[in-house]
Design an enzyme around this catalytic site. Structure first.
Site, PDB file in Angstrom:
ATOM      1  CG  ASN A  10      -1.910  -0.990   1.376  1.00 52.25           C
ATOM      2  OD1 ASN A  10      -2.365  -1.503   0.368  1.00 52.25           O
ATOM      3  ND2 ASN A  10      -2.283  -1.336   2.599  1.00 52.25           N
ATOM      4  CG  MET A  11       1.275   4.087  -2.914  1.00 52.71           C
ATOM      5  SD  MET A  11       3.071   3.923  -2.815  1.00 52.71           S
ATOM      6  CE  MET A  11       3.571   5.521  -2.225  1.00 52.71           C
ATOM      7  N   GLY A  40       1.624  -6.525   4.317  1.00 55.11           N
ATOM      8  CA  GLY A  40       2.478  -7.498   3.645  1.00 55.11           C
ATOM      9  C   GLY A  40       3.855  -6.924   3.383  1.00 55.11           C
ATOM     10  CG  ASN A  42       4.544  -2.109   6.587  1.00 52.72           C
ATOM     11  OD1 ASN A  42       5.083  -1.427   5.722  1.00 52.72           O
ATOM     12  ND2 ASN A  42       3.418  -1.746   7.182  1.00 52.72           N
ATOM     13  N   GLY A 219       2.895  -4.976  26.541  1.00 57.16           N
ATOM     14  CA  GLY A 219       3.884  -5.990  26.183  1.00 57.16           C
ATOM     15  C   GLY A 219       3.371  -7.018  25.196  1.00 57.16           C
ATOM     16  N   GLY A 245       3.536  -3.447  14.710  1.00 57.22           N
ATOM     17  CA  GLY A 245       3.153  -4.858  14.784  1.00 57.22           C
ATOM     18  C   GLY A 245       3.819  -5.659  13.664  1.00 57.22           C
ATOM     19  CG  ASP A 246       2.929  -4.690   9.747  1.00 57.70           C
ATOM     20  OD1 ASP A 246       2.113  -5.598   9.998  1.00 57.70           O
ATOM     21  OD2 ASP A 246       2.591  -3.598   9.244  1.00 57.70           O
ATOM     22  N   GLY A 281       6.136   6.832   9.949  1.00 59.90           N
ATOM     23  CA  GLY A 281       5.906   6.023   8.762  1.00 59.90           C
ATOM     24  C   GLY A 281       5.843   4.544   9.068  1.00 59.90           C
TER      25      GLY A 281
END
Ligand code: RIB
Length: 295
Positions: A10-11, A40, A42, A219, A245-246, A281
């Site tokens: 994605n942009m 995906g 990331n 955590g 998270g990625d 970002g």
């Protein structure tokens, strides 16, 4: 052993706002920045920067050069990415507030146009013992999971963003779930609860799966049926949580693929995610392995 990430790109159009806009409210944004992202992409970038060679598959539309370049610069193979010139590249509208929290609207575009033929063409290069990484920003998850089973691959699944269709997937094929507390609750059919209760529910539903659960400032948790532990979050000044998270997933998986025990891989992931939330970002915030090792 090869790693295939069949995932979104994605942009990200990130609008800086004082607070996350309420329903019915109009709010001025003080700034717009466009970043490379998509769960995906990331996750492939995080794996690549951590030192794992990844094959990324999926679709992009026009004006996606910077997405492909971001992947290539992280040493991710993009030869399996399909270009669809007449479909929009996946993109998001992200509101980012002064506390670093975000609200994301995603327009799937080309990410939602994975075909059976594309799946067959892609999986011919993968086999027994390889890893398939999936998120919930593409279509065809059922077919992708089935293809992984047919090819003897292990599935690592990040069911994000959550939606009603997830429970109709063949989730018993998943080797490792990587979830936040909202996703854990949705998968286990309830609302966010005590972390250990959610882990107990997931354990009952998926007796053989490994579960990695991130809970923000509270955590993260690891559970594989034999071992369960909690890991404290590192103290950080939050700039932007997008992609954290990625980053955690990519570094956790990299650690495990390197042969680290769960505690070592979770610690590595926690340090990487702590660096990511201190930077703006999505993909650009993901640290290199050298930066993580230096913390
Ligand atoms: O997980 C963060 C990502 O979610 C962003 O990069 C955005 O593209 C959305 O998909």
């Amino acid at each position: 052993m090869k790693v295939l990430n069949f995932g979104s790109m994605n942009m990200d159009y990130v609008y800086r706002v004082e607070h996350i806009t309420e329903p019915g409210e109009t709010q001025k944004s003080s700034d717009l920045t466009v970043y490379n992202g998509g769960k995906g992409l990331n996750q492939s970038v995080a794996l690549g920067r951590a030192g794992v060679f990844v094959y990324h598959a999926g679709n992009v539309g026009p004006h996606a050069e910077s997405l492909l370049q971001e992947l290539a610069e992280a040493n991710v193979d993009t030869t399996l990415v399909r270009r669809l010139p007449d479909e929009p590249t996946g993109h998001t509208v992200i509101l980012l507030d002064d506390a670093g929290e975000n609200a994301i609207t995603v327009c799937g575009g080309a990410n939602q146009l994975i075909t059976s033929e594309q799946i067959a063409n892609t999986f011919q290069y993968f086999g027994e013992g390889d890893v398939l990484l999936l998120q919930n920003e593409t279509n065809a998850l059922k077919d992708l999971m089935a293809a992984a089973v047919n090819h003897g691959m292990r599935v690592v699944f990040n069911p994000s963003p959550i939606d009603d269709d997830l429970l109709s997937l063949p989730l018993d094929t998943v080797d490792t779930f990587v979830v936040n507390e909202v996703e854990a609750a949705a998968l286990s059919g309830g609302s966010p609860d005590e972390p250990e209760d959610m882990l107990n529910s997931l354990r009952e539903m998926f007796p053989t799966a490994r579960v990695v659960m991130t809970t923000g400032v509270a955590g993260s948790w690891y559970d594989d049926g034999n071992e369960r532990f909690h890991q404290e979050a590192l103290p950080v000044d939050v700039v932007d949580t997008t992609g954290a998270g990625d980053t955690f997933l990519g570094y956790y998986l990299a650690g495990r693929l390197e042969g680290m025990a769960p505690r070592g891989a979770m610690a590595l992931a926690g340090r990487a995610a702590a660096l990511a939330v201190g930077r703006p970002g999505a993909a650009p915030s993901i640290p290199t392995r050298a930066q993580v090792d230096a913390t």
